[in-house]
Design a protein around this motif. Sequence first.
Motif, PDB file in Angstrom:
ATOM      1  N   ARG A   1       0.839  -1.207   0.000  1.00 11.54           N
ATOM      2  CA  ARG A   1       0.000   0.000   0.000  1.00 11.54           C
ATOM      3  C   ARG A   1       0.871   1.252   0.000  1.00 11.54           C
ATOM      4  O   ARG A   1       0.554   2.242  -0.679  1.00 11.54           O
ATOM      5  N   ALA A   2       1.960   1.219   0.762  1.00 10.93           N
ATOM      6  CA  ALA A   2       2.858   2.377   0.812  1.00 10.93           C
ATOM      7  C   ALA A   2       3.477   2.633  -0.558  1.00 10.93           C
ATOM      8  O   ALA A   2       3.529   3.793  -1.022  1.00 10.93           O
ATOM      9  N   VAL A   3       3.942   1.583  -1.234  1.00  4.72           N
ATOM     10  CA  VAL A   3       4.554   1.754  -2.551  1.00  4.72           C
ATOM     11  C   VAL A   3       3.558   2.350  -3.540  1.00  4.72           C
ATOM     12  O   VAL A   3       3.867   3.304  -4.270  1.00  4.72           O
ATOM     13  N   SER A   4       2.341   1.779  -3.563  1.00  2.00           N
ATOM     14  CA  SER A   4       1.348   2.294  -4.517  1.00  2.00           C
ATOM     15  C   SER A   4       0.979   3.730  -4.195  1.00  2.00           C
ATOM     16  O   SER A   4       0.784   4.554  -5.105  1.00  2.00           O
ATOM     17  N   THR A   5       0.897   4.070  -2.893  1.00  2.00           N
ATOM     18  CA  THR A   5       0.576   5.447  -2.507  1.00  2.00           C
ATOM     19  C   THR A   5       1.694   6.393  -2.913  1.00  2.00           C
ATOM     20  O   THR A   5       1.445   7.465  -3.487  1.00  2.00           O
ATOM     21  N   TYR A   6       2.929   6.028  -2.641  1.00  2.00           N
ATOM     22  CA  TYR A   6       4.062   6.886  -3.008  1.00  2.00           C
ATOM     23  C   TYR A   6       4.132   7.089  -4.518  1.00  2.00           C
ATOM     24  O   TYR A   6       4.407   8.186  -5.012  1.00  2.00           O
ATOM     25  N   ARG A   7       3.898   6.024  -5.267  1.00  2.00           N
ATOM     26  CA  ARG A   7       3.962   6.159  -6.731  1.00  2.00           C
ATOM     27  C   ARG A   7       2.828   7.036  -7.245  1.00  2.00           C
ATOM     28  O   ARG A   7       3.019   7.845  -8.160  1.00  2.00           O
TER      29      ARG A   7
ATOM     30  N   GLU B   1       1.484   9.420  -5.635  1.00  2.00           N
ATOM     31  CA  GLU B   1       1.800  10.793  -5.233  1.00  2.00           C
ATOM     32  C   GLU B   1       3.117  11.284  -5.838  1.00  2.00           C
ATOM     33  O   GLU B   1       3.538  12.404  -5.568  1.00  2.00           O
ATOM     34  N   HIS B   2       3.772  10.422  -6.644  1.00  2.00           N
ATOM     35  CA  HIS B   2       5.068  10.747  -7.263  1.00  2.00           C
ATOM     36  C   HIS B   2       6.143  11.061  -6.222  1.00  2.00           C
ATOM     37  O   HIS B   2       7.055  11.847  -6.474  1.00  2.00           O
ATOM     38  N   ARG B   3       6.062  10.422  -5.071  1.00  2.00           N
ATOM     39  CA  ARG B   3       7.076  10.612  -4.019  1.00  2.00           C
ATOM     40  C   ARG B   3       8.115   9.499  -4.171  1.00  2.00           C
ATOM     41  O   ARG B   3       8.228   8.585  -3.374  1.00  2.00           O
ATOM     42  N   HIS B   4       8.903   9.619  -5.221  1.00  2.00           N
ATOM     43  CA  HIS B   4       9.809   8.537  -5.605  1.00  2.00           C
ATOM     44  C   HIS B   4      10.925   8.312  -4.591  1.00  2.00           C
ATOM     45  O   HIS B   4      11.500   7.218  -4.544  1.00  2.00           O
ATOM     46  N   LEU B   5      11.234   9.320  -3.795  1.00  2.00           N
ATOM     47  CA  LEU B   5      12.289   9.166  -2.799  1.00  2.00           C
ATOM     48  C   LEU B   5      12.025   7.976  -1.885  1.00  2.00           C
ATOM     49  O   LEU B   5      12.949   7.263  -1.488  1.00  2.00           O
ATOM     50  N   LYS B   6      10.766   7.756  -1.544  1.00  2.22           N
ATOM     51  CA  LYS B   6      10.429   6.774  -0.514  1.00  2.22           C
ATOM     52  C   LYS B   6      10.261   5.354  -1.048  1.00  2.22           C
ATOM     53  O   LYS B   6      10.274   4.404  -0.276  1.00  2.22           O
ATOM     54  N   VAL B   7      10.086   5.211  -2.357  1.00  2.00           N
ATOM     55  CA  VAL B   7       9.792   3.878  -2.904  1.00  2.00           C
ATOM     56  C   VAL B   7      10.886   2.860  -2.596  1.00  2.00           C
ATOM     57  O   VAL B   7      10.591   1.744  -2.138  1.00  2.00           O
TER      58      VAL B   7
END
Length: 838
Positions: free
Chosen positions: A257-263, A265-271
């Motif tokens: 869920r975190a990966v899909s949310t970050y992607r 939101e385009h928050r690539h740093l966290k992936v």
Amino acid sequence: MDAAAALAAVDRDPGSGLPLAERAARRAVRAGHAAAASTAERAWGHALLHRGDLAGAVRHLGRAVAWGTRAGSPELTAEARHKLAFAVLQRGRPQAALREVDAALPDLTGVAAARARAQRGIVLHNLGRLDEALGEYDTALRVLRREDDRLGVQRMLINRALVHADRHAFAAAARDLAEAEQLARELGRPLTIGLIANNLGLMETLRGDVPAALRHLDRAERIIGAHGAQLGTLHQDRAELLLSAGLTAEARLAAERAVSTYRREHRHLKVPEVQLLLAQAELLAGDPGASGRHAAAARRGFRAQDRAAHAELARLRLLQARVAGGARPRVPAAVLDAMLATLATAGWPGAATDAALVAAGLVADGRPYLARAAAAARSRGPALVRARGWYARALQCRAAGDGPGTLAATRAGLRILDEHGWAMGATDLRVHAAAHRADLAALGLETALATGRAAAQLEFSERARASRLPATPVRPPDDPVLTELLARLRAVTRELAERPGARLLARQAALERRIRDRSRHVTGGSAGAADRPASARALGSALGEWGLVEYTRSNVITIVDGRIRVRPLGEIGDLVDRITFAATRLDHPATAALLKDAAARLDARLLGPLPEVRGRPLVVVPTGPLHSLPWSLLPSCAGRPVTVAPSATLWLHAHARAAGGGPVVAVAGPRLTAAAPEAEAVAALHGGTALTGAAATVEATLAALGTAGLVHLAAHGRLSADNPLFCDIALADGPLVVYDVERLPRVPHTLVLAACASGRPVVRTGDELMGLGVAFLARGAAQLIAPVLPVPDLSTRPLMIAFHRGLAAGRAPAAALADAALRHPEAAGFVCIGAGFR
């Protein structure tokens, strides 16, 4: 004026401030007012940052920089630059973010410069440069406190607390977060309170306090979700927490869920960070191939982001996956040394310890690396890190040929993990946390076997199994919310029985999740007796004429007349599965023959090589699939009193438990033709009370369980292998589940569960058991009679009456069951669990 008001509104609440920022920016641009446009665009970009629209945030913050330059205001330009740095950082470009901050700093003074320094600290933190990050925060805080910028102080404290937490300076982190929350309340910033709760959850995860971390994360999710803000970080922190508790399947879901949310939101740093968590989850779940793929992807991501320390952490996880898959990667010592140094400098003691353990197995002489890992044993770090240090110390001792030292080190590590597990009040957390004991327990048992000392083998066989059950149980406090949730679950279950449907099934699943999550908030106690396995002397004294047979994966231990013996265990293959399959299909001639053959072959392998136990009543301590074996089907156990126990230590505790007295109560569940006559006949035999029909409610049954000395439950039973704490017994107003049992102040000394498969446990790592029957043992029942197979309703009644006649005549439960089984073949599915001959 509009622009300044919009900026202030966004600072208070990004969601409600966004429309103001949009309007102010459009008005300023139309008017060609460069300074106002820069301020409003900065507010707009800031609001989009909090909503997870990184692309939009970068676009508007870039415009804010351009408008600041057009206005000829280095200060406005620099303010926009350091905010832009954060958006660029979140998109996975930390070096570019650092360049933006460094370009902004020369044009800022006072409070603005302090905020930019704080932004620089955030970038340095993400690059793994913790000491430098802490220095930037300290410098910024001094300025902000002097200028009485309370909002700036609050933000700075949150960021500094995260660095303290990563450095394992938990007291300092807690102080910073407590002050930050107080300031957020005074400033009227509810979303910030949710973000602080999220950070408290992360801090408690790193510290190892799982119930506290869950309480904080659940509070954070309620607050952050109510404000429509980003949940990716919360999903990531929850995944890390669940992983630390050994809940790999739930951790994997949270990480995905975190990966899909970050992607999204385009928050690539966290992936890549979450890909590392997925690598760990797959490794714990026993899939090194998937673990390696996630670790490799994370390493590529970190290298693209110029995050050297994180790339080395990914290298470590990749090496662990390869080693777990049976490979021995060739890695130069210089590379291993550089990895170790980088992880230690980054302030990750757990990773540094793991790296030293991996390196020790990849070089010709691993002793120097083991020494480095063993240093963690006496550190002040979290329990899991200290336990890994003791594992390294045990490996050191084994390499030196020091058997006693190896066993002492494994004891010390297991003691730490037991204390860690018992700090959790929830059963599922304690059971899954036992997965962290696997390496230590296996090493201890392997070393004990190598010593040839039977007493040591018994000790470590006990330490390796059902570690949570012998200790004092944790009773959850009275919780009206949990009471209400359980009542609602019963109501939904009743509706489902009458009219099944997808909507009701979804409601049932949602309620079960809420009950599970609520129960996990409970804090536990101490390991207590769980740290002291039963000795052969104590067991021999208690057994008398009985024999004890305890199985490990490779050996069988017996105690007869005080003498302990150890023999290798032959291969049992799938014989248990064949027996349980055939025993439920006896109406077919082929399965009857299959059952007879499989039972004879298994009997020959389990008990045939043990002449010392022939003709004796038995206490059996199973392992793995043997926990589900109907022992009376083995030819040598026909008519023989046999009681089964999760561990010899638990059996000794149960045997010593005096009967507490109290009435006899028999309960009949609904939709079973023979249940009510069975309950009435049992009650009559003992001069007790029968609860039948509408009177057999959950509340009435729980009241009986809390006061009676003997309770007989004749009802439908359901084994929930995926969610064992929802194994249940059907009553007049709905199911009685394990959570209900765990809330009882006391339970009867003896129970009879005449409900399908109610005695069959769900077996987890380390022979940790879950299920309805196990719940009664954990709460303090001395013994119970229950089936490990489905049992037919009508044929169970004569069996149970015969069994209770034996009890009423003074026969011990195991003996009464054996006598009844001779006359009633349908008794094959029943086992006696616990003391057995009290």
